[in-house]
Design a protein around this motif. Structure first.
Motif, mmCIF file in Angstrom:
data_model
loop_
_atom_site.group_PDB
_atom_site.id
_atom_site.type_symbol
_atom_site.label_atom_id
_atom_site.label_comp_id
_atom_site.label_asym_id
_atom_site.label_seq_id
_atom_site.Cartn_x
_atom_site.Cartn_y
_atom_site.Cartn_z
ATOM 1 N N ASP A 219 -6.851 9.522 18.388
ATOM 2 C CA ASP A 219 -7.912 10.541 18.439
ATOM 3 C C ASP A 219 -7.332 11.951 18.436
ATOM 4 O OD1 ASP A 219 -9.804 8.596 18.395
ATOM 5 O OD2 ASP A 219 -10.453 8.809 20.473
ATOM 6 N N LEU A 220 -6.128 12.099 18.958
ATOM 7 C CA LEU A 220 -5.464 13.407 18.930
ATOM 8 C C LEU A 220 -4.856 13.680 17.543
ATOM 9 C CD1 LEU A 220 -3.692 13.403 22.425
ATOM 10 C CD2 LEU A 220 -5.351 15.121 21.658
ATOM 11 N N GLY A 221 -4.853 12.630 16.701
ATOM 12 C CA GLY A 221 -4.311 12.783 15.345
ATOM 13 C C GLY A 221 -2.795 12.792 15.286
ATOM 14 N N ILE A 222 -2.128 12.251 16.324
ATOM 15 C CA ILE A 222 -0.658 12.298 16.337
ATOM 16 C C ILE A 222 -0.016 10.921 16.502
ATOM 17 C CG2 ILE A 222 -0.553 14.680 17.190
ATOM 18 C CD1 ILE A 222 0.017 13.490 19.995
ATOM 19 N N LEU A 223 -0.814 9.861 16.284
ATOM 20 C CA LEU A 223 -0.268 8.510 16.487
ATOM 21 C C LEU A 223 0.925 8.233 15.570
ATOM 22 C CD1 LEU A 223 -0.406 5.749 17.860
ATOM 23 C CD2 LEU A 223 -2.169 5.070 16.235
ATOM 24 N N GLN A 224 0.882 8.809 14.371
ATOM 25 C CA GLN A 224 1.977 8.571 13.411
ATOM 26 C C GLN A 224 3.193 9.453 13.701
ATOM 27 O OE1 GLN A 224 1.045 6.056 11.681
ATOM 28 N NE2 GLN A 224 -1.111 6.321 12.294
ATOM 29 N N ASP A 225 3.019 10.420 14.587
ATOM 30 C CA ASP A 225 4.052 11.445 14.743
ATOM 31 C C ASP A 225 4.885 11.314 16.002
ATOM 32 O OD1 ASP A 225 2.815 12.617 12.475
ATOM 33 O OD2 ASP A 225 1.315 13.515 13.811
ATOM 34 N N PRO B 235 -2.853 18.022 27.614
ATOM 35 C CA PRO B 235 -3.867 18.578 26.716
ATOM 36 C C PRO B 235 -5.300 18.227 27.134
ATOM 37 C CG PRO B 235 -2.791 16.677 25.712
ATOM 38 C CD PRO B 235 -2.014 17.005 26.953
ATOM 39 N N LEU B 236 -5.488 17.119 27.866
ATOM 40 C CA LEU B 236 -6.835 16.697 28.242
ATOM 41 C C LEU B 236 -7.084 16.924 29.733
ATOM 42 C CD1 LEU B 236 -6.251 14.954 25.581
ATOM 43 C CD2 LEU B 236 -7.952 13.368 26.487
ATOM 44 N N THR B 237 -8.311 17.270 30.056
ATOM 45 C CA THR B 237 -8.718 17.294 31.460
ATOM 46 C C THR B 237 -8.967 15.849 31.911
ATOM 47 O OG1 THR B 237 -11.062 17.381 30.920
ATOM 48 C CG2 THR B 237 -9.907 19.496 31.106
ATOM 49 N N LYS B 238 -9.087 15.672 33.228
ATOM 50 C CA LYS B 238 -9.415 14.327 33.731
ATOM 51 C C LYS B 238 -10.757 13.865 33.170
ATOM 52 C CE LYS B 238 -6.882 13.804 38.060
ATOM 53 N NZ LYS B 238 -6.999 13.560 39.522
ATOM 54 N N GLU B 239 -11.699 14.785 33.049
ATOM 55 C CA GLU B 239 -13.017 14.428 32.510
ATOM 56 C C GLU B 239 -12.879 13.921 31.069
ATOM 57 O OE1 GLU B 239 -12.414 17.107 34.341
ATOM 58 O OE2 GLU B 239 -13.622 16.498 36.076
ATOM 59 N N GLU B 240 -11.980 14.535 30.312
ATOM 60 C CA GLU B 240 -11.784 14.094 28.927
ATOM 61 C C GLU B 240 -11.030 12.771 28.853
ATOM 62 O OE1 GLU B 240 -11.703 18.362 26.521
ATOM 63 O OE2 GLU B 240 -9.915 17.744 27.633
ATOM 64 N N LEU B 241 -10.186 12.510 29.852
ATOM 65 C CA LEU B 241 -9.451 11.232 29.882
ATOM 66 C C LEU B 241 -10.373 10.065 30.237
ATOM 67 C CD1 LEU B 241 -6.017 11.817 31.706
ATOM 68 C CD2 LEU B 241 -6.353 11.107 29.325
ATOM 69 N N MET B 242 -11.430 10.371 30.988
ATOM 70 C CA MET B 242 -12.275 9.320 31.560
ATOM 71 C C MET B 242 -12.804 8.312 30.531
ATOM 72 S SD MET B 242 -13.373 8.021 34.370
ATOM 73 C CE MET B 242 -13.287 9.267 35.647
ATOM 74 N N PRO B 243 -13.339 8.763 29.376
ATOM 75 C CA PRO B 243 -13.865 7.768 28.434
ATOM 76 C C PRO B 243 -12.801 6.777 27.961
ATOM 77 C CG PRO B 243 -14.548 9.991 27.814
ATOM 78 C CD PRO B 243 -13.552 10.147 28.917
ATOM 79 N N GLN C 231 -14.062 12.667 19.173
ATOM 80 C CA GLN C 231 -12.777 12.738 18.465
ATOM 81 C C GLN C 231 -12.542 14.107 17.845
ATOM 82 O OE1 GLN C 231 -14.640 9.839 17.920
ATOM 83 N NE2 GLN C 231 -13.247 8.073 17.951
ATOM 84 N N ASN C 232 -13.597 14.721 17.344
ATOM 85 C CA ASN C 232 -13.416 16.015 16.683
ATOM 86 C C ASN C 232 -12.844 17.053 17.635
ATOM 87 O OD1 ASN C 232 -14.322 15.123 14.215
ATOM 88 N ND2 ASN C 232 -16.476 15.489 14.773
ATOM 89 N N LYS C 233 -13.372 17.016 18.863
ATOM 90 C CA LYS C 233 -12.911 17.972 19.859
ATOM 91 C C LYS C 233 -11.418 17.754 20.146
ATOM 92 C CE LYS C 233 -14.271 19.722 24.355
ATOM 93 N NZ LYS C 233 -14.798 19.227 25.614
ATOM 94 N N LEU C 234 -11.042 16.447 20.216
ATOM 95 C CA LEU C 234 -9.638 16.154 20.524
ATOM 96 C C LEU C 234 -8.720 16.589 19.386
ATOM 97 C CD1 LEU C 234 -9.300 12.812 22.456
ATOM 98 C CD2 LEU C 234 -9.639 15.134 23.274
ATOM 99 N N LYS C 235 -9.194 16.439 18.143
ATOM 100 C CA LYS C 235 -8.358 16.804 16.986
ATOM 101 C C LYS C 235 -8.025 18.298 17.004
ATOM 102 C CE LYS C 235 -7.965 13.058 14.169
ATOM 103 N NZ LYS C 235 -9.156 12.221 13.959
ATOM 104 N N GLU C 236 -8.907 19.058 17.677
ATOM 105 C CA GLU C 236 -8.662 20.506 17.745
ATOM 106 C C GLU C 236 -7.588 20.886 18.751
ATOM 107 O OE1 GLU C 236 -12.494 22.190 18.586
ATOM 108 O OE2 GLU C 236 -13.317 21.314 16.747
ATOM 109 N N LYS C 237 -7.267 19.949 19.617
ATOM 110 C CA LYS C 237 -6.247 20.268 20.621
ATOM 111 C C LYS C 237 -4.885 20.305 19.942
ATOM 112 C CE LYS C 237 -8.725 18.434 24.561
ATOM 113 N NZ LYS C 237 -8.899 19.514 25.529
#
Lengths: 332, 332
Positions: free
Chosen positions: B92-98, B136-144, B5-11
């Motif tokens: 996880d991207l921190g934008i669910l409310q936005d 913002p995410l690669t396919k590898e990042e989408l996989m989980p 999640q931390n990595k995603l928040k940085e995107k």
């Protein structure tokens, strides 16, 4: 790949072109390639066995001498695996009564090492007779005779040592009844650091330790690893090879026969080896590495560790041998 | 491949570049690829599921409509797998409310078909939100997130359907805890002829039939076959693929749930298919062929056979889909 005698009888051997003598080296092999029990294996540059074969006037196949076997192998040509296989091939070619052959077998590796000792000898003998005769058979046609030799030597016709010894490189042996051998690529930087501790582990005992049934979930992990190894060989992905080359099924049963196994494994993996495991049924162990240097340093450290524990050992470092058996010049 | 999640928040999501709407197709998948239970799978061109996703003013994720599910899927955004995964990713991207997102899910394949129905929907949804946000995410990042969707839908986080659905082509999923997905090549002439008989086989029942333990000798045969399939994919050796693509462990247990299974298999193999087996946990069956024509003729014959036995079926013929999900134009 059954032996088709009729096909062999059709091969015309030109007796005027048969060589007087030939000297052949065949490589040792690391069966299982750590996770591929009974299906994967690869050949190494050293050690290996050597056969010198001489054409003589008196028909028949005879063993002239055996070196390096500590007197453990039979001189009787019908009981010695090498000569027995050569006889079988000559018989299938229909020329057993017409040719005389004498064999010198020089073993450069110990029997019962887990390095395919009997396979190397058999392959050297069969490659030698085929070379002597002017190469009437392809390697594919020689293969069933190599398997038959393995059956004579070990009581079962597994091809996981003879296949890489004859074909070179990494081989996959699949299927039950029909022998189906697939040659796999060997990445150039893939090295094997082999240590053979001077302890005795008969293949028979090693086989008896293996459980007849395995958990499906373990089998799934194992076949995922095997698929990873095959993919890694094709893509030269050393990290994938390292992640995949783990044996969770056979190693836990067999490792107990090998003193210091887990200490050696710890040394190998903490010193940069991609993987570490048992070669064939042991007691030889193998560190698979990227590059020669790691293999050198890992095997040295393991040898030191064994030495401090009072165990002598041999050490071999080699890239994957992609050639298989080869003709050597005579020195005399 | 755990979710970081931390990595995603940085995107940084550039809100000015978020699209208004996107339409995505994600492919059906043939898990197991006949012999690679829980590790192999491939994507096909059809069938597949479709997601239309719209950016709306009101924050939150909602399901606007579902077509083709016969009313079986929940409209509640927290219970529907597609929207639940999209919510998780936005969180996880921190934008669910936005951000506000509404989803139309169009299912082109039946639930419980053995064709990765839930995976196709989940992958379509996650690929859609990623496209909407400007990738913002690669396919590898989408996989989980796809695997998490599978866990929500089926109760277990197997990646053998989501991996090929997202990555396209043939995929190997190895390892237990750590998700390790390896993309394998797909020979151009490799076709799948799929027949989905209109009978109900819940995945749960299909799993319960499988034995917990297997004979080691069967496991060895199976992992030899799996290694043969992987090698055949790399070398485009269709004959090796045909010889290797046999499942002696899972198929015997699961085939009994599929009416006319062995009759269909006989039809396929006698009509030129390289191999025939169950797709995923069934009841869909798949004939793997070299070229489209054989797949067409095999599936037609099987469909006729089922029809004379009073069983309706769907039929799909496709090369291996190497692309995975794709953006489609809107027709309206």
């Amino acid at each position: 790949m059954p032996i088709d005698q009729n096909k062999l009888k059709e091969k015309n051997i030109d007796f005027s072109k048969i060589l007087d003598k030939v000297r052949v080296f065949a490589p040792a092999t690391v069966a299982n390639m750590i996770c591929g029990f009974d299906i994967l294996g690869f050949a190494v540059d050293e050690p290996g066995d050597e056969v010198k074969m001489y054409r003589v006037a008196e028909p028949g196949v005879r063993i002239r001498s055996i070196q390096g076997d500590d007197g453990r192998l039979p001189m009787d040509a019908d009981r010695n695996t090498v000569s027995a296989c050569v006889k079988m091939l000559l018989d299938d070619l229909g020329i057993l009564q017409d040719i005389g052959v004498e064999i010198e077998l020089i073993k450069h590796m110990p029997i019962g090492s887990g390095l395919g000792s009997s396979s190397a000898s058999t392959v050297a003998g069969l490659f030698a007779i085929n070379t002597l005769l002017g190469n009437p058979l392809t390697k594919e046609e020689l293969m069933p005779y190599c398997v038959e030799g393995e059956r004579l030597a070990c009581g079962h016709g597994h091809a996981d040592n003879v296949a890489p010894a004859l074909m070179g490189g990494v081989t996959l042996v699949r299927g039950g009844e029909e022998l189906d051998i697939v040659k796999l690529p060997a990445p150039k930087e893939l090295y094997a650091g082999i240590v053979f501790p001077q302890v005795d582990v008969p293949t028979r005992d090693a086989r008896q330790l293996i459980k007849e049934k395995v958990l499906l979930k373990d089998a799934v992990t194992q076949w995922g690893n095997i698929a990873g190894v095959v993919a890694g060989l094709f893509t030269e992905d050393y990290e994938l090879l390292g992640r995949s080359m783990h044996d969770i099924i056979i190693e836990p049963s067999r490792a107990i026969l090998i003193p210091e196994f887990y200490a050696m494994k710890e040394i190998a993996l903490s010193s940069g080896a991609l993987s570490f495991g048992i070669s064939g049924s042991g007691p030889s162990v193998v560190a698979v590495t990227k590059g020669r240097e790691v293999a050198e340093s890992v095997t040295r450290k393991i040898q030191e560790h064994l030495s401090t524990n009072g165990i002598d050992s041999y050490r071999y470092v080699s890239a994957v041998n992609v050639e298989g058996p080869k003709v050597l010049p005579f020195n005399d």
